[in-house]
Design a protein around this motif. Structure first.
Motif, PDB file in Angstrom:
ATOM      1  N   LEU A 219       0.841  -1.206   0.000  1.00  0.00           N
ATOM      2  CA  LEU A 219       0.000   0.000   0.000  1.00  0.00           C
ATOM      3  C   LEU A 219       0.867   1.244   0.000  1.00  0.00           C
ATOM      4  N   GLY A 224       3.390   5.576  -3.039  1.00  0.00           N
ATOM      5  CA  GLY A 224       4.616   6.271  -3.454  1.00  0.00           C
ATOM      6  C   GLY A 224       4.722   6.341  -4.966  1.00  0.00           C
ATOM      7  N   LEU A 225       4.398   5.233  -5.641  1.00  0.00           N
ATOM      8  CA  LEU A 225       4.452   5.212  -7.109  1.00  0.00           C
ATOM      9  C   LEU A 225       3.428   6.170  -7.702  1.00  0.00           C
ATOM     10  N   GLU A 226       2.329   6.351  -6.972  1.00  0.00           N
ATOM     11  CA  GLU A 226       1.270   7.245  -7.469  1.00  0.00           C
ATOM     12  C   GLU A 226       1.600   8.717  -7.243  1.00  0.00           C
ATOM     13  N   GLY A 227       2.715   8.952  -6.596  1.00  0.00           N
ATOM     14  CA  GLY A 227       3.155  10.336  -6.445  1.00  0.00           C
ATOM     15  C   GLY A 227       2.881  10.942  -5.083  1.00  0.00           C
ATOM     16  N   ALA A 228       2.386  10.142  -4.121  1.00  0.00           N
ATOM     17  CA  ALA A 228       2.126  10.689  -2.783  1.00  0.00           C
ATOM     18  C   ALA A 228       3.441  10.793  -2.018  1.00  0.00           C
ATOM     19  N   ARG A 232       1.790  12.751   3.177  1.00  0.00           N
ATOM     20  CA  ARG A 232       0.455  12.379   2.682  1.00  0.00           C
ATOM     21  C   ARG A 232       0.218  10.878   2.846  1.00  0.00           C
ATOM     22  N   ILE A 237      -2.882   7.076   4.449  1.00  0.00           N
ATOM     23  CA  ILE A 237      -2.825   5.603   4.392  1.00  0.00           C
ATOM     24  C   ILE A 237      -2.505   5.010   5.774  1.00  0.00           C
TER      25      ILE A 237
ATOM     26  N   ASP B  75       7.871   7.506  -8.587  1.00  0.00           N
ATOM     27  CA  ASP B  75       6.684   8.318  -8.880  1.00  0.00           C
ATOM     28  C   ASP B  75       6.873   9.204 -10.107  1.00  0.00           C
ATOM     29  N   LEU B  88      -5.179  -2.530  -2.769  1.00  0.00           N
ATOM     30  CA  LEU B  88      -6.162  -1.439  -2.745  1.00  0.00           C
ATOM     31  C   LEU B  88      -6.192  -0.850  -1.341  1.00  0.00           C
ATOM     32  N   TYR B  89      -6.445   0.440  -1.235  1.00  0.00           N
ATOM     33  CA  TYR B  89      -6.529   1.073   0.079  1.00  0.00           C
ATOM     34  C   TYR B  89      -7.856   0.637   0.714  1.00  0.00           C
ATOM     35  N   MET B  92     -10.654   3.220   1.792  1.00  0.00           N
ATOM     36  CA  MET B  92     -11.163   4.200   0.829  1.00  0.00           C
ATOM     37  C   MET B  92     -12.176   3.536  -0.100  1.00  0.00           C
ATOM     38  N   ASP B  96     -12.160   6.844  -4.402  1.00  0.00           N
ATOM     39  CA  ASP B  96     -10.971   7.409  -3.759  1.00  0.00           C
ATOM     40  C   ASP B  96      -9.715   6.616  -4.114  1.00  0.00           C
ATOM     41  N   ASN B  97      -9.867   5.284  -4.231  1.00  0.00           N
ATOM     42  CA  ASN B  97      -8.743   4.462  -4.648  1.00  0.00           C
ATOM     43  C   ASN B  97      -8.246   4.901  -6.023  1.00  0.00           C
ATOM     44  N   PHE B 100      -6.874   8.786  -5.773  1.00  0.00           N
ATOM     45  CA  PHE B 100      -5.848   9.145  -4.778  1.00  0.00           C
ATOM     46  C   PHE B 100      -4.549   9.623  -5.438  1.00  0.00           C
ATOM     47  N   GLY B 101      -4.099   8.882  -6.429  1.00  0.00           N
ATOM     48  CA  GLY B 101      -2.841   9.227  -7.085  1.00  0.00           C
ATOM     49  C   GLY B 101      -2.907  10.586  -7.753  1.00  0.00           C
ATOM     50  N   ARG B 103      -4.938  13.063  -7.085  1.00  0.00           N
ATOM     51  CA  ARG B 103      -5.037  14.122  -6.074  1.00  0.00           C
ATOM     52  C   ARG B 103      -3.668  14.363  -5.434  1.00  0.00           C
ATOM     53  N   SER B 104      -2.893  13.266  -5.272  1.00  0.00           N
ATOM     54  CA  SER B 104      -1.553  13.396  -4.690  1.00  0.00           C
ATOM     55  C   SER B 104      -0.641  14.212  -5.596  1.00  0.00           C
ATOM     56  N   ARG B 105      -0.872  14.118  -6.903  1.00  0.00           N
ATOM     57  CA  ARG B 105      -0.026  14.856  -7.849  1.00  0.00           C
ATOM     58  C   ARG B 105      -0.585  16.237  -8.151  1.00  0.00           C
ATOM     59  N   ARG B 148      -6.804   1.693 -11.283  1.00  0.00           N
ATOM     60  CA  ARG B 148      -5.913   2.626 -10.592  1.00  0.00           C
ATOM     61  C   ARG B 148      -4.598   2.802 -11.370  1.00  0.00           C
ATOM     62  N   ARG B 152      -3.798   6.908 -14.490  1.00  0.00           N
ATOM     63  CA  ARG B 152      -2.744   7.928 -14.606  1.00  0.00           C
ATOM     64  C   ARG B 152      -2.162   7.970 -16.014  1.00  0.00           C
TER      65      ARG B 152
END
Lengths: 331, 402
Positions: A219, A224-228, A232, A237, B75, B88-89, B92, B96-97, B100-101, B103-105, B148, B152
């Motif tokens: 997770l 991390g790969l998704e850019g968080a 965050r 998480i 990333d 999967l989170y 969430m 949101d799953n 999430f990525g 929104r993080s970027r 997911r 991206r």
């Protein structure tokens, strides 16, 4: 004569079906005997633990509730029912209110400090940021908790000695003013808090480490790969996923801080009485209960105080449970 | 989309210093579907994690479209990764799953919503956006994990055994969906599995790995019909290829052998160079038949037992008229009936025979055998395998048709 299935009763039909081989031996009498024997063995094994629990917890607790509503003395067999009389006396005792406030102050500082520090150390140990030999560090953090609190408190009394203690030596060496610590009305309780924190932290760190180990590494990797970024990832998480652990730590530390006694007794008074000083600065509810019962010998009043303390802890736990049902995520 | 290159890539963990991945050279073309196939511990997942940026290369180079990526954080590589357990989170919702990525970027709420809706449409997730992972079935979770990765718009899809948590029916269904998705989107995909059916059905090219090394990189049909060494020969196919040593002083000049094997006249003459340590002969179980034709290799054996598997029969035997030789497995038609202890002669066409260097295990090049063409064979049980290229097909009994 032919018999259709509808003519056969359910019970006849059931008896016609052969029982499985293993079940055939187990007639009702044998089953009853066997279950009685099992029950006897089970109770026999539990008896020592139950006996200790009843003798040293349930009977004293029941007796405490009883004497809270009576005027009772250890030196006299005469008891007199006073109803809520003991509680009425407490309400008019400024020292009782002071002790509740001191306990509340102690708890309000200790719970966040314990939780945040323990979580921080657990995260450091898990991530191993610049730390090798994690096992050695874990043991080092846990070690104070397995040391008797009376022993560690005596060490801290020396550390906080205003004249030749280590604490003031360190403060003065960085040009900060020396403090009165256990002799100061303002610093006595913080000194006790530092001792308590140091002593209890190890347990909570281990609990948090267990909670963190249940957060799947994938997770964190995928986030991390998704850019968080790290903050965050922690906030979105890790923090929600360890919320059951955090809740457990908060409940546990709430109970233990409201019951804190040994460290205050050892650091501020010892066996010669006068614990809770200076000028009642460290007189928490638990200390006042002890003094009322065993120094001033007002057992009924102390019992009433204990019941109030129990009520406060119960109420706080219920509030925490109510909150946890809304924000804690159980998988 | 991107072309991925690994040049001499190695990974050594500090603990014991043993290379998990050792000097891998690999070129994955833009839009290609490449499957890393191998047994547990062969280094396939580590290779995938190095491409993702979850593991650092100890040595060698990783390039995306010619750009060195060794020190680029995961990333910033724009990869979409699907994990074996989906990762999967759990706290969430599906929405949101998926978002999430983004929104993080720092992608805005409106744009994130648009992308999620788009991907949900592709993967049929529209009705599931408000649910949490535990409220989903295995297949739905798998689709969310794919979504997911997809949302991206990645340059490469990395999939680490994404089907292994599904039951067999759902696995086949999802395998088809993956193939369709790749055909539709054309995103470069690197897929890790230990399941040869997945590898052979999905891949444009299969990378067979073992002990941190790449054993063979080829199209599925070639990996099957011309394995580069004895490991690949044994690993691919169900059951794997029969392999017997042809060592001894007479290995090169005699076709009459005392171990129950009789090679076709002139078969060994086609070999360019005899290896000094001797050779191994390989025959796929499905290439062995009870109908022995003129010019076939012959295998005299004694039957041990038969396994009936519905669509076919696995016959286990021992070479030699007395059954004292090497083990042999043959895949026969379901009507085959052979009693234990019975003597049997099986045949194989010369072009279905494989030769390997006994010392190195490498394939020996000859004018025969050659990759065959014809109708279809099944590697899997009980389903039949159809290669992506319809021109490459095999007969079920191993005999070339036409």
């Amino acid at each position: 004569m032919s018999v259709t299935l509808s003519q056969v009763s359910d019970s006849e039909l059931l008896t016609a079906i052969p029982a499985p081989a293993g079940k055939r031996r187990a007639n009702p009498g044998f089953r009853r005997l066997s279950s009685l024997k099992n029950r006897l063995v089970a109770y026999g094994l539990m008896f020592p633990a139950i006996a200790v629990f009843v003798a040293f917890f349930y009977i004293p607790a029941g007796f405490l509730i009883y004497i809270a509503f009576f005027h009772w003395s250890i030196l006299s067999s005469a008891t007199k029912y006073v109803g809520l009389g003991n509680f009425r006396i407490l309400i008019h005792q400024p020292l009782f209110w002071h002790s509740l406030l001191t306990s509340a102050y102690y708890t309000v500082v200790m719970i966040p400090a314990t939780t945040l520090l323990a979580l921080g150390i657990a995260l450091l140990l898990r991530e191993g940021v610049g730390i090798r030999k994690g096992g050695v560090w874990r043991a080092a953090v846990f070690l104070p908790h397995v040391t008797p609190i009376v022993a560690t408190s005596i060490i801290w009394v020396w550390i906080f000695n205003p004249h030749f203690g280590l604490a003031n030596y360190l403060l003065t060496s960085v040009r900060l003013p020396a403090l009165g610590w256990l002799e100061s009305v303002h610093w006595a309780l913080p000194a006790v808090m530092i001792d308590s924190l140091w002593h209890s932290l190890g347990l909570y760190v281990i609990i948090f480490l267990a909670g963190l180990s249940r957060v799947p590494r994938e997770l964190i990797e995928v986030a991390g790969l998704e850019g968080a970024k790290r903050p965050r990832i922690f906030r979105r998480i890790i923090w929600p996923l360890i919320s059951p652990t955090t809740f457990f730590v908060v409940v546990l530390s709430t109970v233990s801080t409201w019951q804190a006694f040994s460290q205050i007794y050892t650091m501020t008074g010892g066996p010669h009485g006068g614990a809770g000083g200076p000028a009642f600065a460290t007189t928490t509810d638990a200390v006042l209960v002890y003094q009322t019962a065993f120094i001033y010998e007002h057992f009924s009043l102390a019992a009433a105080m204990s019941l109030v303390l129990f009520g406060i802890i119960l109420l706080l736990t219920l509030i925490q449970k109510w909150i946890s049902d809304r924000i804690v995520f159980y998988r | 989309m991107a072309k991925i290159q690994l040049k001499g890539a190695s990974k050594v963990y500090e603990k014991d210093g043993t290379p998990v991945v050792d000097d891998i050279h690999l070129e994955i073309e833009d839009g290609e579907f490449v499957v890393l196939l191998g047994p547990s511990g062969c280094g396939k997942t580590t290779t995938l994690r190095m491409i993702a940026g979850l593991e650092k290369l100890t040595s060698g180079e990783l390039l995306f479209d010619g750009r060195l990526m060794n020190d680029v954080p995961g990333d910033q590589r724009n990869v979409g990764m699907v994990f074996q357990n989906y990762a999967l989170y759990p706290h969430m919702t599906v929405f949101d799953n998926l978002s999430f990525g983004m929104r993080s970027r720092g992608i805005g709420r409106v744009e994130a919503r648009r992308r999620v809706d788009e991907v949900a449409g592709i993967l049929d997730l529209d009705d599931l956006l408000g649910r949490r992972p535990r409220q989903l079935s295995g297949g739905q979770r798998q689709r969310v994990a794919l979504g997911r990765a997809l949302v991206r718009d990645p340059v490469v899809f990395l999939m680490d055994e994404p089907l292994s948590n599904l039951d067999s029916n759902l696995r086949e269904q999802t395998r088809l969906e993956l193939a369709r998705l790749h055909a539709r989107l054309g995103i470069t995909t690197i897929y890790v599995t230990h399941d040869q059916n997945e590898a052979l059905t999905l891949a444009d090219r299969v990378v067979v790995m073992e002990g941190g090394h790449v054993r063979q990189v080829d199209e599925p049909s070639v990996v099957y019909s011309a394995p580069s060494d004895t490991f690949v020969a044994r690993f691919i196919g169900s059951p794997g290829m029969n392999l017997w040593p042809l060592s001894g002083p007479d290995a090169g000049d005699s076709v009459e052998r005392g171990d129950g094997i009789q090679l076709p006249q002139g078969f060994l003459e086609a070999i360019d160079e005899f290896p000094p340590g001797g050779m191994m002969l390989g025959v796929r179980p499905e290439d062995l038949t009870t109908e022995v034709e003129q010019g076939c290799a012959q295998f005299v054996c004694q039957v041990e037992l038969q396994e009936h598997l519905g669509s076919h029969v696995h016959l286990h035997a021992k070479l030699g008229s007395s059954g004292g030789g090497e083990r042999l497995v043959s895949r026969l038609t379901p009507d085959s009936r052979h009693k234990a202890g019975a003597q049997l002669v099986l045949g194989a066409l010369p072009e279905s025979l494989h030769l390997f260097d006994l010392g190195t295990g490498r394939r020996i090049s000859t004018s025969t055998p050659v990759p065959r063409t014809g109708s279809s064979t099944g590697l899997s049980d009980p389903g039949r395998l159809t290669f992506p290229n319809p021109a490459i097909n095999f007969a079920a009994d191993g005999i070339v048709v036409g």
